[in-house]
Write a protein that holds these residues in place. Structure first.
Motif, PDB file in Angstrom:
ATOM      1  N   ASP A  44       0.908  -0.923  -0.219  1.00 55.86           N
ATOM      2  CA  ASP A  44       0.029  -0.005  -0.029  1.00 55.86           C
ATOM      3  C   ASP A  44       1.125   1.421  -0.197  1.00 55.86           C
ATOM      4  N   GLY A  45       0.393   2.499   0.261  1.00 58.05           N
ATOM      5  CA  GLY A  45       1.094   3.527   0.434  1.00 58.05           C
ATOM      6  C   GLY A  45       1.293   4.308  -1.163  1.00 58.05           C
ATOM      7  N   TYR A  46       0.327   4.076  -2.012  1.00 53.02           N
ATOM      8  CA  TYR A  46       0.445   4.497  -3.252  1.00 53.02           C
ATOM      9  C   TYR A  46      -0.794   4.555  -4.049  1.00 53.02           C
ATOM     10  N   GLU A  47      -0.966   5.306  -5.143  1.00 54.68           N
ATOM     11  CA  GLU A  47      -2.101   5.611  -5.930  1.00 54.68           C
ATOM     12  C   GLU A  47      -1.455   5.391  -7.643  1.00 54.68           C
ATOM     13  N   ILE A  48      -2.368   4.839  -8.480  1.00 51.96           N
ATOM     14  CA  ILE A  48      -1.645   5.009  -9.705  1.00 51.96           C
ATOM     15  C   ILE A  48      -2.908   5.863 -10.423  1.00 51.96           C
ATOM     16  N   LYS A  49      -2.251   6.605 -11.739  1.00 53.20           N
ATOM     17  CA  LYS A  49      -3.120   7.664 -12.385  1.00 53.20           C
ATOM     18  C   LYS A  49      -2.615   7.485 -13.696  1.00 53.20           C
ATOM     19  N   VAL A  50      -3.653   7.123 -14.510  1.00 57.76           N
ATOM     20  CA  VAL A  50      -3.573   6.985 -16.052  1.00 57.76           C
ATOM     21  C   VAL A  50      -4.104   8.133 -16.915  1.00 57.76           C
ATOM     22  N   GLN A  51      -3.765   8.965 -17.668  1.00 58.10           N
ATOM     23  CA  GLN A  51      -4.282   9.889 -18.390  1.00 58.10           C
ATOM     24  C   GLN A  51      -3.702  10.204 -19.750  1.00 58.10           C
ATOM     25  N   ARG A  52      -4.138  10.863 -20.431  1.00 56.15           N
ATOM     26  CA  ARG A  52      -3.707  11.319 -21.713  1.00 56.15           C
ATOM     27  C   ARG A  52      -2.967  12.664 -21.839  1.00 56.15           C
ATOM     28  N   LEU A  53      -1.724  12.884 -22.520  1.00 55.53           N
ATOM     29  CA  LEU A  53      -1.087  13.922 -22.731  1.00 55.53           C
ATOM     30  C   LEU A  53      -0.529  14.387 -24.053  1.00 55.53           C
ATOM     31  N   ARG A  54      -0.347  15.654 -24.101  1.00 55.61           N
ATOM     32  CA  ARG A  54       0.317  16.113 -25.504  1.00 55.61           C
ATOM     33  C   ARG A  54       1.764  16.113 -25.308  1.00 55.61           C
ATOM     34  N   ASN A  56       5.105  17.448 -27.313  1.00 57.17           N
ATOM     35  CA  ASN A  56       5.689  17.823 -28.831  1.00 57.17           C
ATOM     36  C   ASN A  56       4.382  17.444 -29.896  1.00 57.17           C
ATOM     37  N   GLY A  57       3.314  17.866 -29.267  1.00 62.98           N
ATOM     38  CA  GLY A  57       2.244  17.430 -30.348  1.00 62.98           C
ATOM     39  C   GLY A  57       1.497  16.355 -30.624  1.00 62.98           C
ATOM     40  N   LEU A  58       2.066  15.390 -29.852  1.00 54.60           N
ATOM     41  CA  LEU A  58       1.579  13.815 -30.103  1.00 54.60           C
ATOM     42  C   LEU A  58       0.469  13.505 -28.832  1.00 54.60           C
ATOM     43  N   ASP A  59      -0.271  12.837 -29.055  1.00 51.48           N
ATOM     44  CA  ASP A  59      -1.170  12.384 -28.147  1.00 51.48           C
ATOM     45  C   ASP A  59      -0.711  11.070 -27.459  1.00 51.48           C
ATOM     46  N   VAL A  60      -0.406  10.917 -26.289  1.00 51.82           N
ATOM     47  CA  VAL A  60       0.332   9.970 -25.748  1.00 51.82           C
ATOM     48  C   VAL A  60      -0.240   9.808 -24.389  1.00 51.82           C
ATOM     49  N   CYS A  61      -0.229   8.256 -23.849  1.00 47.46           N
ATOM     50  CA  CYS A  61      -0.466   7.974 -22.424  1.00 47.46           C
ATOM     51  C   CYS A  61       0.473   8.203 -21.488  1.00 47.46           C
ATOM     52  N   ASP A  62       0.278   8.671 -20.152  1.00 51.31           N
ATOM     53  CA  ASP A  62       1.039   8.808 -18.984  1.00 51.31           C
ATOM     54  C   ASP A  62       0.429   8.056 -18.017  1.00 51.31           C
ATOM     55  N   PHE A  63       1.432   7.317 -17.265  1.00 46.46           N
ATOM     56  CA  PHE A  63       1.049   6.526 -16.252  1.00 46.46           C
ATOM     57  C   PHE A  63       1.907   7.040 -14.998  1.00 46.46           C
ATOM     58  N   ASP A  64       1.405   7.207 -13.775  1.00 43.14           N
ATOM     59  CA  ASP A  64       2.211   7.869 -12.649  1.00 43.14           C
ATOM     60  C   ASP A  64       1.738   7.125 -11.565  1.00 43.14           C
ATOM     61  N   VAL A  65       2.597   6.729 -10.666  1.00 41.18           N
ATOM     62  CA  VAL A  65       2.703   6.013  -9.397  1.00 41.18           C
ATOM     63  C   VAL A  65       2.866   7.404  -8.366  1.00 41.18           C
ATOM     64  N   ILE A  66       1.731   7.407  -7.692  1.00 35.74           N
ATOM     65  CA  ILE A  66       1.546   8.807  -6.788  1.00 35.74           C
ATOM     66  C   ILE A  66       1.652   8.100  -5.423  1.00 35.74           C
ATOM     67  N   LEU A  67       2.840   8.281  -4.695  1.00 35.59           N
ATOM     68  CA  LEU A  67       3.386   7.743  -3.291  1.00 35.59           C
ATOM     69  C   LEU A  67       2.727   8.685  -2.381  1.00 35.59           C
ATOM     70  N   GLU A  68       2.137   8.163  -1.239  1.00 35.31           N
ATOM     71  CA  GLU A  68       1.592   8.847  -0.138  1.00 35.31           C
ATOM     72  C   GLU A  68       2.955   9.721   0.587  1.00 35.31           C
ATOM     73  N   GLU A  69       2.498  11.291   0.742  1.00 37.35           N
ATOM     74  CA  GLU A  69       3.589  11.939   1.482  1.00 37.35           C
ATOM     75  C   GLU A  69       3.500  11.724   3.140  1.00 37.35           C
ATOM     76  N   GLU A  70       4.893  11.647   3.481  1.00 41.31           N
ATOM     77  CA  GLU A  70       4.964  11.772   5.023  1.00 41.31           C
ATOM     78  C   GLU A  70       4.737  12.994   5.485  1.00 41.31           C
ATOM     79  N   HIS A 114       9.029  12.834   0.539  1.00 39.21           N
ATOM     80  CA  HIS A 114       9.732  12.659   1.751  1.00 39.21           C
ATOM     81  C   HIS A 114       9.219  11.376   2.229  1.00 39.21           C
ATOM     82  N   HIS A 115      10.001  10.367   2.540  1.00 42.70           N
ATOM     83  CA  HIS A 115       9.374   9.016   3.368  1.00 42.70           C
ATOM     84  C   HIS A 115      10.397   8.376   4.630  1.00 42.70           C
ATOM     85  N   ASN A 116       9.814   7.841   5.137  1.00 40.14           N
ATOM     86  CA  ASN A 116      10.559   7.297   6.168  1.00 40.14           C
ATOM     87  C   ASN A 116      11.569   6.214   5.782  1.00 40.14           C
ATOM     88  N   HIS A 117      12.325   6.006   6.523  1.00 36.21           N
ATOM     89  CA  HIS A 117      13.807   5.037   6.003  1.00 36.21           C
ATOM     90  C   HIS A 117      13.330   3.506   6.448  1.00 36.21           C
TER      91      HIS A 117
END
Length: 438
Positions: A44-54, A56-70, A114-117
């Motif tokens: 646990d401790g994360y979320e994922i986000k999938v979105q469309r971005l542009r 250099n003028g190209l339509d592309v897919c973006d995948f992001d792992v969003i980690l919980e902030e300490e 910033h996460h715990n060690h």
């Protein structure tokens, strides 16, 4: 002939875990299957986000792992390298997201949180993967990729792979990227992966152990262990991450020079480069045959027996052809040019045999194209037994027959007749059988 589903990764902007997952999602893997697979992990401790971005003028897919902030007011302090990474993050948007902090806590400039060690060893991560109810192919690929990273980090830091420690941030992020990549590959039915050269940046990156040159040690170790080809560019910063290199290590070789593109996926990188920062993933259909590799070496200090043995070993290992050409070298020394025709995936094995079984200290190679007749095996019956024959179709449609040497040789010895007489008899029998099958 049935062909494998082949994935080609074009890494002209490098490669990372998040870029790969994004490209595979754009290629047709579903977010629903990705989320279902990741939910099986006891992480646990994360979320994922999938979105469309542009980009250099190209339509592309973006995948992001969003980690919980300490909690910024927590009792844990952060080392100087954490602050260096945070400063670098404000300087420019980071290119990759998958190794925020690598094994032994070196982050290669990806520490955005910033996460715990907390640490996990490679053995801990292996238990996590095996405990999850992953599909067999997803588990197999995930273990293979993580093992590549652990072995590389262990080599870089002088410890056994199972003793490699991953900071909690890097562990979670890498688990998500690696398992996510495996889930997408399994869903797409990918049976074979090929990659281009890995285009890498230059300069240095900050980490907990100080400032490291690009490519970072783990990437170099993975490239060395798996025969990956790096191309270093003038672009400042890290373009190939250890997770990206571990994904590329799944490759069964570089892409063929001729192929048909069936589908394309574009995965976004996190940096803004002058050139589009994207990973292109393609499902391709490889052109059957047509292209081989020619390996050559000039040898002037081997006996005929040694060269003959080398020829036998090369042919046994799968060389398409092996031949010698008499040549003259420096000071007019008589020598032989040893030539080997082989498929691309056989290059490494052919080189190993050449270096082990001959006195050569260098082998040159180049791609060669060829036209090949359609062929089929045929068995012809003779008064002395069965003979193997190659039946080939000429461009105009005419079928021609070539008796196999070993079959003719065996029948000649058995019958007591001459080779040419037996050869002609076998050929006539094959022609008769071929006409009956028309």
């Amino acid at each position: 002939m049935e062909t494998k589903t082949t994935l080609y990764l074009e890494c002209r902007s490098g490669i990372s875990g998040d870029m790969t997952v994004a490209a595979l999602l754009d290629l047709g893997a579903t977010e629903e299957n990705l989320r279902r697979t990741l939910e099986k992990l006891p992480v646990d401790g994360y979320e994922i986000k999938v979105q469309r971005l542009r980009k250099n003028g190209l339509d592309v897919c973006d995948f992001d792992v969003i980690l919980e902030e300490e909690d910024m007011h927590g009792e844990h302090e952060h080392d100087a390298c954490d602050h260096a990474r945070e400063h670098e993050r404000h300087e420019h948007e980071m290119h990759h997201h998958d190794e925020h902090v690598h094994s032994h806590e070196h982050g290669h400039g990806h520490g955005e949180h910033h996460h715990n060690h907390v640490h996990r060893t490679w053995k801990d991560i292996e238990q996590v993967l095996r405990a999850a109810d992953l599909k067999p192919r997803v588990l197999e690929l995930s273990l293979e990729m993580f093992c590549s990273v652990a072995e590389a980090e262990g080599k870089a830091h002088g410890c056994a792979p199972e003793e490699v420690h991953f900071h909690e941030v890097g562990a979670v992020d890498s688990i998500v990227d690696i398992v996510g990549t495996a889930a997408c590959l399994e869903e797409l039915g990918v049976e074979k992966i090929v990659v281009s050269d890995l285009w890498e940046g230059s300069g240095h990156v900050h980490c907990q152990h100080g400032v490291l040159p690009v490519p970072v040690p783990a990437v170099l170790a993975i490239a060395a262990a798996h025969g990956l080809t790096l191309r270093q560019t003038e672009q400042q910063g890290e373009m190939v991450t250890p997770t990206g290199a571990a994904i590329a290590a799944l490759s069964e070789g570089q892409h063929p020079s001729r192929f048909r593109v069936k589908k394309i996926g574009l995965g976004a990188g996190k940096r803004e480069f002058p050139k589009a920062n994207i990973l292109r993933a393609m499902l391709i259909e490889e052109e059957p045959e047509g292209e081989l590799w020619l390996l050559e070496s000039n040898i002037d200090d081997c006996s005929g027996e040694v060269l003959g043995y080398a020829m036998e070993r090369l042919l046994e290992a799968g060389a398409r052809d092996v031949f010698f050409t008499p040549i003259y070298m420096k000071k007019n020394r008589p020598a032989y040019k040893l030539s080997v025709l082989c498929d691309e995936e056989k290059i490494r094995e052919m080189n190993e045999i050449l270096f082990r079984e001959t006195t050569t200290i260098g082998v040159r190679r180049c791609r060669v194209e060829r036209d090949e007749l359609e062929r089929r095996p045929l068995e012809a019956e003779t008064p002395w037994g069965t003979a193997k024959v190659k039946a080939c179709v000429l461009p105009g449609g005419e079928e021609v027959f070539y008796p196999e040497y070993e079959s003719v040789k065996g029948l000649a010895g058995k019958s007591g007749l001459g080779y040419q007489e037996v050869y002609q008899t076998v050929k006539e029998a094959a022609m008769k059988k071929g006409s009956q099958n028309v």
